[in-house]
Design a protein around this motif. Structure first.
Motif, PDB file in Angstrom:
ATOM      1  N   THR A 118     -42.542-144.521 -23.502  1.00 22.16           N
ATOM      2  CA  THR A 118     -41.255-144.328 -22.830  1.00 22.16           C
ATOM      3  C   THR A 118     -41.321-143.338 -21.670  1.00 22.16           C
ATOM      4  O   THR A 118     -40.702-143.588 -20.626  1.00 22.16           O
ATOM      5  CB  THR A 118     -40.166-143.881 -23.828  1.00 22.16           C
ATOM      6  N   ILE A 122     -41.967-148.128 -27.421  1.00 24.58           N
ATOM      7  CA  ILE A 122     -40.749-147.461 -26.963  1.00 24.58           C
ATOM      8  C   ILE A 122     -40.117-146.738 -28.137  1.00 24.58           C
ATOM      9  O   ILE A 122     -39.686-147.355 -29.120  1.00 24.58           O
ATOM     10  CB  ILE A 122     -39.778-148.494 -26.357  1.00 24.58           C
ATOM     11  N   ASP A 139     -46.137-143.542 -27.744  1.00 27.72           N
ATOM     12  CA  ASP A 139     -44.887-143.630 -26.993  1.00 27.72           C
ATOM     13  C   ASP A 139     -45.150-143.807 -25.499  1.00 27.72           C
ATOM     14  O   ASP A 139     -45.682-142.925 -24.837  1.00 27.72           O
ATOM     15  CB  ASP A 139     -44.062-142.356 -27.225  1.00 27.72           C
ATOM     16  N   TRP A 172     -30.824-149.410 -24.428  1.00 27.96           N
ATOM     17  CA  TRP A 172     -31.311-149.533 -23.049  1.00 27.96           C
ATOM     18  C   TRP A 172     -30.167-149.995 -22.166  1.00 27.96           C
ATOM     19  O   TRP A 172     -29.615-151.070 -22.360  1.00 27.96           O
ATOM     20  CB  TRP A 172     -32.467-150.524 -23.002  1.00 27.96           C
ATOM     21  N   MET A 230     -33.328-145.526 -23.243  1.00 31.41           N
ATOM     22  CA  MET A 230     -33.611-145.606 -21.813  1.00 31.41           C
ATOM     23  C   MET A 230     -32.319-145.931 -21.072  1.00 31.41           C
ATOM     24  O   MET A 230     -31.577-146.839 -21.463  1.00 31.41           O
ATOM     25  CB  MET A 230     -34.663-146.694 -21.533  1.00 31.41           C
TER      26      MET A 230
END
Length: 407
Positions: free
Chosen positions: A40, A65, A38, A111, A69
């Motif tokens: 992220t 990801i 990950d 996102w 986000m």
């Protein structure tokens, strides 16, 4: 920019042993991927550290990801992506429970990107892989599956550039522009297709909604749903040089199913190629309130398109078609040439309660793929006699968007 310090942050998670790195040098954050698990957290860290008057550089490599986000407070930020971003496919229940609402039609995104003066550049190297096949299989030809994420949403943003990015296998719509102004998106390549028994459904290239001054240039899209879709309360939309495969090509709608009046004003679709698509240059509304006004479809090359030109006041439901109070007016089709899959070039049924008006057709040359003369079916167009294209018959209420053969 003054480079006054270098800060190295080593981030780790419970799932990884390799260190990921965000290096901040003055007002520039440079990110290197871990290549595993990950990434992220470090992506979020970079956007947090360099959210204003900054540059964020994502170096080459694969970024995994696994989390939603949301970066909606950016101001004067340049984002340069040189790597591949891959959205996880083994934690669908996380995405379904945590994706971010976008208000429209109870849809969600993975996102959100917003703020002012934002440039998101892929330099022809950025690749966004949504692992969409798992979503198609989980969705099983359904429509708006709760929690299924739009890949990228431009949200409440002003002065945005998106350029030079490739999408493959998006989870849902590739992009969505909502509550935004002055958005330019150029040189984008999108392809989402299914390799299983389940179809790619609702994998649009882009949808605009409650937005204005949107410019699109140089797109190539294969998506099996709407290629370029302009939805409610969009105005001043300028779209040029787009090639669409297996899609709905250029469409206004759908709109008219909201609580208030839905409007679309001042849209130009120009220099399109529509290949093996359901429709080419068309308008779909529900029997609601509002208007569609001042839309031009110009310079379309079409090949094997099911029903190239289509106008309806009652999309999907096929009921209340003549009761709609949403007029469609000042619409121009110019230089539309190529082949229809069947023997119908156009099916246009407007509401009798709010007839279409000021339709203009110039240089239309659509021939059935198998030869012969294509039908032009019309209903409730006020200037039908002098619109520039002779109707050959009446278009019934509830005429289908896609045909299954000659009619």
């Amino acid at each position: 920019m003054k480079f006054h310090r270098i800060l190295t942050l080593l981030l780790s998670t419970a799932w990884q042993h390799a260190a990921a790195e965000v290096v901040q040098s003055g007002s520039t954050c440079t990110v290197t991927p871990t290549g595993t698990n990950d990434d992220t957290p470090q992506i979020k860290k970079a956007f947090s550290q360099c959210a204003k008057d900054s540059q964020i550089i994502f170096q080459e490599g694969t970024y995994n990801i696994r989390q939603v986000m949301e970066f909606t407070n950016l101001k004067n930020v340049s984002i340069d992506i040189y790597g591949k971003w891959v959205w996880s496919a083994d934690n669908l229940q996380y995405w379904i429970a945590n994706t971010l609402p976008v208000t429209y039609a109870s849809l969600y995104t993975g996102w959100k990107l917003g703020g002012s003066d934002i440039a998101l550049r892929g330099h022809g190297k950025a690749l966004f892989d949504g692992n969409g096949q798992v979503w198609m299989d989980e969705n099983r030809n359904g429509s708006n599956r709760k929690g299924r994420p739009i890949n990228l949403t431009i949200w409440r943003a002003t002065n945005v550039l998106v350029d030079g990015i490739t999408w493959r296998q998006s989870q849902f719509w590739h992009t969505f522009v909502a509550y935004s102004k002055n958005v330019t998106m150029t040189n984008l390549d999108m392809r989402t297709r299914s390799n299983s028994q389940w179809s790619a459904v609702n994998t649009d290239g882009i949808d605009t909604w409650n937005s204005e001054d949107v410019t699109l240039r140089n797109w190539t899209v294969e998506c099996y749903d709407d290629c370029i879709s302009v939805k409610a309360n969009s105005k001043n939309i300028d779209v040029r040089n787009v090639t669409c495969y297996e899609s709905g090509c250029a469409v206004i709608g759908s709109l008219g199913n909201g609580n208030g009046p839905d409007t679309v004003d001042n849209v130009l679709f120009q220099d399109f190629k529509c290949n093996h698509s359901s429709n080419a240059a068309w308008i779909k509304t529900y029997p609601g309130q509002g208007h569609v006004r001042n839309v031009t479809f110009r310079n379309f090359e079409i090949s094997d398109v099911d029903q190239p030109i289509y106008v309806t006041s009652c999309i999907y439901s096929n009921s209340g078609c003549d009761g709609s109070r949403l007029p469609i007016e000042d619409i121009t089709w110019e230089n539309i040439k190529g082949t229809s899959r069947y023997n119908v070039a156009a099916g246009m049924h407007c509401s009798s309660a709010a007839p279409c008006k000021n339709f203009t057709f110039k240089d239309i040359d659509i021939k059935p793929r198998a030869g012969g003369t294509a039908k032009v079916l019309c209903a409730n167009i006020r200037n039908q006699a002098d619109m520039g294209w002779a109707c050959t018959g009446t278009c019934p209420s509830g005429w289908p968007q896609q045909l299954k053969g000659n009619r």
